[in-house]
Design a protein around this motif. Structure first.
Motif, PDB file in Angstrom:
ATOM      1  N   UNK A  43       0.628  -1.148   0.037  1.00 46.61           N
ATOM      2  CA  UNK A  43       0.070  -0.080   0.049  1.00 46.61           C
ATOM      3  C   UNK A  43       0.775   1.286   0.059  1.00 46.61           C
ATOM      4  N   UNK A  44       0.586   2.316  -1.044  1.00 42.03           N
ATOM      5  CA  UNK A  44       1.376   3.385  -0.985  1.00 42.03           C
ATOM      6  C   UNK A  44       1.064   4.457   0.084  1.00 42.03           C
ATOM      7  N   UNK A  45       2.075   5.114   0.716  1.00 40.99           N
ATOM      8  CA  UNK A  45       1.723   6.160   1.601  1.00 40.99           C
ATOM      9  C   UNK A  45       0.770   7.164   1.267  1.00 40.99           C
ATOM     10  N   UNK A  46       0.103   7.925   1.925  1.00 39.77           N
ATOM     11  CA  UNK A  46      -1.120   8.831   1.532  1.00 39.77           C
ATOM     12  C   UNK A  46      -2.457   8.214   1.738  1.00 39.77           C
ATOM     13  N   UNK A  47      -3.261   8.763   0.697  1.00 39.22           N
ATOM     14  CA  UNK A  47      -4.578   8.299   0.765  1.00 39.22           C
ATOM     15  C   UNK A  47      -5.423   9.465   2.019  1.00 39.22           C
ATOM     16  N   UNK A  48      -6.770   9.396   1.663  1.00 36.10           N
ATOM     17  CA  UNK A  48      -7.688  10.211   2.257  1.00 36.10           C
ATOM     18  C   UNK A  48      -7.599  10.188   3.672  1.00 36.10           C
ATOM     19  N   UNK A  49      -7.568   8.977   4.300  1.00 35.92           N
ATOM     20  CA  UNK A  49      -7.446   8.905   5.801  1.00 35.92           C
ATOM     21  C   UNK A  49      -6.202   9.471   6.347  1.00 35.92           C
ATOM     22  N   UNK A  50      -5.018   9.536   5.536  1.00 33.46           N
ATOM     23  CA  UNK A  50      -3.782  10.007   6.166  1.00 33.46           C
ATOM     24  C   UNK A  50      -3.537  11.358   5.930  1.00 33.46           C
ATOM     25  N   UNK A  51      -4.703  12.255   5.365  1.00 35.35           N
ATOM     26  CA  UNK A  51      -4.218  13.664   5.121  1.00 35.35           C
ATOM     27  C   UNK A  51      -4.758  14.496   6.361  1.00 35.35           C
ATOM     28  N   UNK A  52      -3.841  15.464   6.842  1.00 36.12           N
ATOM     29  CA  UNK A  52      -4.137  16.435   7.916  1.00 36.12           C
ATOM     30  C   UNK A  52      -5.524  16.814   7.869  1.00 36.12           C
ATOM     31  N   UNK A  53      -5.967  17.336   6.928  1.00 38.34           N
ATOM     32  CA  UNK A  53      -6.996  18.361   6.745  1.00 38.34           C
ATOM     33  C   UNK A  53      -8.409  17.343   6.989  1.00 38.34           C
ATOM     34  N   UNK A  54      -8.293  16.068   6.843  1.00 39.57           N
ATOM     35  CA  UNK A  54      -9.171  15.077   7.265  1.00 39.57           C
ATOM     36  C   UNK A  54      -9.208  14.458   8.913  1.00 39.57           C
ATOM     37  N   UNK A  55      -8.385  14.955   9.544  1.00 40.63           N
ATOM     38  CA  UNK A  55      -8.079  14.365  10.837  1.00 40.63           C
ATOM     39  C   UNK A  55      -9.116  14.451  11.744  1.00 40.63           C
ATOM     40  N   UNK A  56      -9.918  15.648  11.909  1.00 38.00           N
ATOM     41  CA  UNK A  56     -10.901  15.809  12.677  1.00 38.00           C
ATOM     42  C   UNK A  56     -12.305  15.041  12.231  1.00 38.00           C
ATOM     43  N   UNK A  57     -12.415  15.047  10.856  1.00 35.64           N
ATOM     44  CA  UNK A  57     -13.698  14.075  10.296  1.00 35.64           C
ATOM     45  C   UNK A  57     -13.279  12.516  10.842  1.00 35.64           C
ATOM     46  N   UNK A  58     -12.220  12.184  10.690  1.00 37.49           N
ATOM     47  CA  UNK A  58     -11.549  11.092  11.158  1.00 37.49           C
ATOM     48  C   UNK A  58     -11.743  10.641  12.710  1.00 37.49           C
ATOM     49  N   UNK A  59     -11.592  11.645  13.481  1.00 40.88           N
ATOM     50  CA  UNK A  59     -12.035  11.582  15.063  1.00 40.88           C
ATOM     51  C   UNK A  59     -13.447  11.319  15.026  1.00 40.88           C
ATOM     52  N   UNK A  60     -14.133  12.335  14.395  1.00 42.38           N
ATOM     53  CA  UNK A  60     -15.807  12.072  14.625  1.00 42.38           C
ATOM     54  C   UNK A  60     -16.232  10.887  14.140  1.00 42.38           C
TER      55      UNK A  60
END
Length: 272
Positions: A206-223
């Motif tokens: 699996x390549x590094x990156x992806x939607x879940x690994x982006x800082x801008x999505x961190x809060x959504x990830x937590x929620x």
């Protein structure tokens, strides 16, 4: 005579011309022959479909593909599951790829436990954008039991699921944008109908990156993590795990900003 169940492999993609050849080639290279390959494209506007059409004849009628707009990655995955005819289903993204002989190993395990609702999962190797190996992520039953209430406990691109599991616990919840795979595994774990089988083998890259690994999505990830555990965990404990996840990943992102790329790659190689 050894039974040879049909295995459905699903790839969802959108504007994936850069890497999708690696994914398709890894399916073609499998030692096991009874595979149908399903590609669900989100109406790409680059050369993705040209590549898909180029490879279609090589699957001897066992490739299915569609190209249409979707409502996110989990909608696309659900379309693939609906199209699948196999007893066993694997999902591999369009910038990842499988180890060469892994489907045969999964089938061998399936034939031992085929009366059960099975999730068969193993190790995954993270690679950089050029495909160079960085580090391996092994998983086992202890990881599952210790992490299930905290974060995604297994490697989803290194996981095969029997159709029976989707029939019994449902498919992906399309209300999730990032954590639908964690939600699915969470429901399966607590269903008491699903058996998890861990294998020592390397399953996928699996390549590094992806939607879940982006800082801008961190809060959504937590929620979303909090939402999927709601009702199973005490609200205080759920909040504690959510805050812990947030702080850990904020620290990780901060360190990545400070450390230069060359040093970071050396760190990854040391882990590997």
């Amino acid at each position: 005579m050894r039974e040879e169940p049909l295995v459905s492999i699903i790839t969802v993609c959108y504007n994936s011309e850069k890497y999708i050849k690696d994914t398709i080639e890894s399916v073609l290279a499998q030692d096991y022959y009874n595979i149908e390959y399903i590609i669900v494209d989100g109406k790409s506007i680059d050369g993705t479909l040209d590549i898909v059409k180029e490879y279609e004849p090589k699957f001897d009628g066992k490739m299915k593909w569609i190209s249409e707009e979707d409502n996110g990655i989990y909608d696309a995955m659900n379309k693939g599951i609906k199209m699948a005819s196999g007893e066993i289903i694997g999902i591999i993204n369009s910038d990842d790829w499988y180890e060469g002989d892994i489907v045969q190993k999964v089938v061998d395990i399936y034939n031992q436990y085929k009366e059960d609702n099975l999730i068969i999962t193993g190790s995954m190797c993270r690679v950089d954008q050029e495909g160079r190996k960085l580090f391996k992520l092994p998983k086992d039953k202890n990881n599952l039991d210790e992490l299930i209430d905290i974060t995604m406990p297994i490697n989803h691109p290194a996981t095969f699921v029997t159709q029976r599991v989707y029939d019994s616990v449902g498919v992906f919840d399309e209300n999730f944008k990032i954590c639908g795979d964690y939600d699915f595994i969470y429901r399966a774990y607590y269903s008491d109908t699903t058996k998890f089988i861990f294998i020592d083998d390397l399953v996928s890259y699996m390549r590094l990156g992806g939607v879940s690994g982006q800082f801008d999505n961190l809060w959504l990830h937590v929620l979303e993590n909090y939402k999927l555990r709601k009702g199973k965990l005490n609200n205080i404990i759920n909040s504690y795990y959510s805050v812990k996840f947030l702080l850990k990943h904020m620290l990780k992102y901060g360190i990545k900003k400070i450390i230069n790329k060359e040093l970071l790659l050396k760190y990854y190689k040391l882990r590997h």
